[in-house]
Design a protein around this motif. Structure first.
Motif: not given
Length: 546
Positions: A3, A393, A47-52, A377, A291, A381
């Protein structure tokens, strides 16, 4: 560590983007460069940035909206208040309704509530992206002030509409009556909470400072915490945290008039906020680029939701949405200007019909940016029953496409539309500034005279106090005489020529100072102080000459 590494790469991309944009032989918006660099990061790492979504909204929007509300010119905003409100509220509502039905008609697989949500996130405009596009073809000041005011308000109104659309998608029901009452509480409560939090914090801060002195670091930290505190408190009471951050920023301007911070605090705080604004806006666009590989990789699966198999249908939908947004905006701006002309004509005020290029430029300048990405964003979900949020998506892909296409379109069309466009002359501000300096200098002389007499009556030795006070008053009188002479001289010679000479003088002072510092004939402390004074002078004359 992963991170931390990703965060460092994002920050590095923000730093590099500015240099790359300046190196390009042609004008290209910095946000587009940041999107490309973000795409490079996305393709070069697994790696991917996955933010709430809620965390993303909380981290980025409150400080950005707070700063916009704090720094926007209030006089200019109030002067064009009717135009700003028409664009920020009326246009947003028309965009949400019109584009919502258009998107649902084009893509029947997207539920109407989700279509309204997508329309809501693409309705806010981004003035920072416009400023980057117009770096080599400056936007007229009044037009830029209108765009800034519109963006300040339509950020909030668009995201409030998004909130209602998402609630309708989650519950499956929508009541116009309850939505209206809820909107009044969400909007009114958010605005009130932002005002109250700012006033309370600034009053407490002023009381503490008065009794125990001021600490620059603490003052800056307090200003950083106000937007987050306003946002959290408003959300706790189910009001709009976005509007709370906006109203907190607007209130900050007036709260500080009577509770001024130290000069060093203001200068350092401005620098900190400039860095935060640059960093947050840059990271949002880099994140969009990061993204994009994942979004494009899933294009085939995403387009399958619409009933097609070819991914180029997504490009058609994106272009159709951009065209719809531009058409609605052009019609609304044209109608708004016509109404303004009619209102002024009824009052007997003659108004010149604006050039169509001005209307087109105002329409093209409504590019989408950070707020649109942050809003899309935040789509949930899952629904309340745990099933995936429908066409999420697809909505993210279309919103990202609208951002990129609107940036590219504006970067091409805006310089062309603004080039050689005749604009009404802007009122000169130098005369106002000089008159203000004369007035405050005269007030200082009067205060020194009163203080001089009071000391003489209390302590005697009037000659000592008269001499000290006279020396200071002489400096103020020389300043007044110099400003008065400059006003008459500038009326004959013009502002630009005199500013050019002043810049020549300031740069010569800087060169001499550097030579003395290299020769160690002055101390570093003296050099630092004089350098700061020269920086302020050069910044003032350079901005006046721009």
């Amino acid at each position: 560590m992963e991170t931390v590494s990703i965060v460092l790469f994002l920050l590095l991309a923000v730093v590099v983007s500015g240099a790359v944009a300046r190196m390009m032989p042609f004008s290209i918006p910095t946000p587009l460069v940041q999107i490309v660099l973000g795409g490079v990061i996305g393709m070069s790492t697994s790696h991917r940035v996955e933010l709430d979504p809620e965390l993303f909204l909380f981290l980025f929007l409150p400080p950005l909206l707070f700063l916009d509300g704090w720094r926007i010119p209030k006089d200019e905003l109030f002067k064009d208040a009717s135009t700003v409100v028409e664009l920020a509220l009326g246009l947003v509502l028309m965009t949400v309704i019109g584009m919502g039905f258009l998107i649902h008609w084009m893509i029947p697989a997207m539920p109407l509530a989700v279509a309204f949500a997508l329309a809501a996130v693409v309705s806010p405009t981004d003035p920072i992206a416009v400023s980057a596009i117009a770096a080599r073809v400056p936007i007229p000041k009044r037009m830029m002030h209108i765009l800034e005011g519109e963006s300040l308000l339509n950020d909030a109104s668009g995201l409030v509409c998004l909130r209602f659309a998402v609630a309708a998608a989650l519950t499956g029901t929508f009541s116009a009556g309850s939505a209206t009452l809820n909107f009044l509480w969400v909007a009114g409560g958010g605005l009130a909470i932002g005002v109250v939090v700012t006033l309370v914090v600034t009053r407490v801060k002023a009381w503490v400072t008065k009794r125990w002195g001021e600490d620059t670091g603490s003052q800056i930290l307090v200003s950083l915490l106000i937007p987050f505190g306003s946002y959290l408190l408003a959300e706790h009471f189910h009001a709009s945290g976005i509007l709370a951050a906006v109203s907190a920023g607007v209130t900050m301007t007036y709260a500080e008039i009577s509770r001024q911070a130290l000069a060093v605090t203001r200068m350092r705080r401005n620098s900190v906020w400039d860095m935060i604004q640059f960093t947050l806006n840059g990271i949002i666009f880099v994140l969009l680029g990061e993204q994009m590989p994942g979004i494009l990789a899933g294009a085939r699966q995403t387009v399958a939701v619409t009933g097609h198999s070819e991914a180029w249908w997504l490009a058609i939908y994106t272009l159709a949405i951009v065209a719809g947004l531009a058409t609605l905006r052009f019609v609304w701006v044209w109608a708004s200007l016509k109404l303004t002309i009619l209102r002024k004509a009824k009052r007997g005020v003659g108004v010149q019909t604006p050039d169509w290029r001005l209307i087109a430029a105002t329409s093209v300048a409504g590019v989408r940016g950070a707020i649109t990405l942050a809003g899309v964003l935040t789509l949930p979900l899952t629904l309340n029953d745990g099933t995936p949020f429908p066409t999420r998506d697809l909505a993210i892909f279309l919103a990202a496409g609208v951002i990129v296409v609107s940036l590219v379109l504006a970067s091409i069309a805006l310089p062309f539309l603004l080039k050689g466009l005749a604009m009404p002359p802007e009122p000169a501000r130098q005369a106002e500034e000089d008159s203000t300096r004369i007035a405050v200098a005269e007030a200082a002389i009067q205060a020194i005279e009163r203080h001089q007499h009071a000391l003489a009556e209390t302590h005697g030795e009037a000659d000592i106090f008269a001499d000290a006070g006279g020396q200071v008053m002489t400096l103020y009188r020389e300043r007044i005489e110099g400003l008065s002479e400059r006003q008459s001289a500038e009326a004959r010679t013009g502002d630009r020529l005199l500013r050019d000479f002043r810049l020549v003088g300031v740069r010569a002072e800087r060169a001499a100072l550097s030579q003395m510092l290299r020769g160690r004939s002055i101390s570093s402390e003296t050099a630092r102080k004089l350098t700061r004074e020269l920086d302020l002078s050069e910044a003032r004359f350079s901005s006046g000459a721009a």
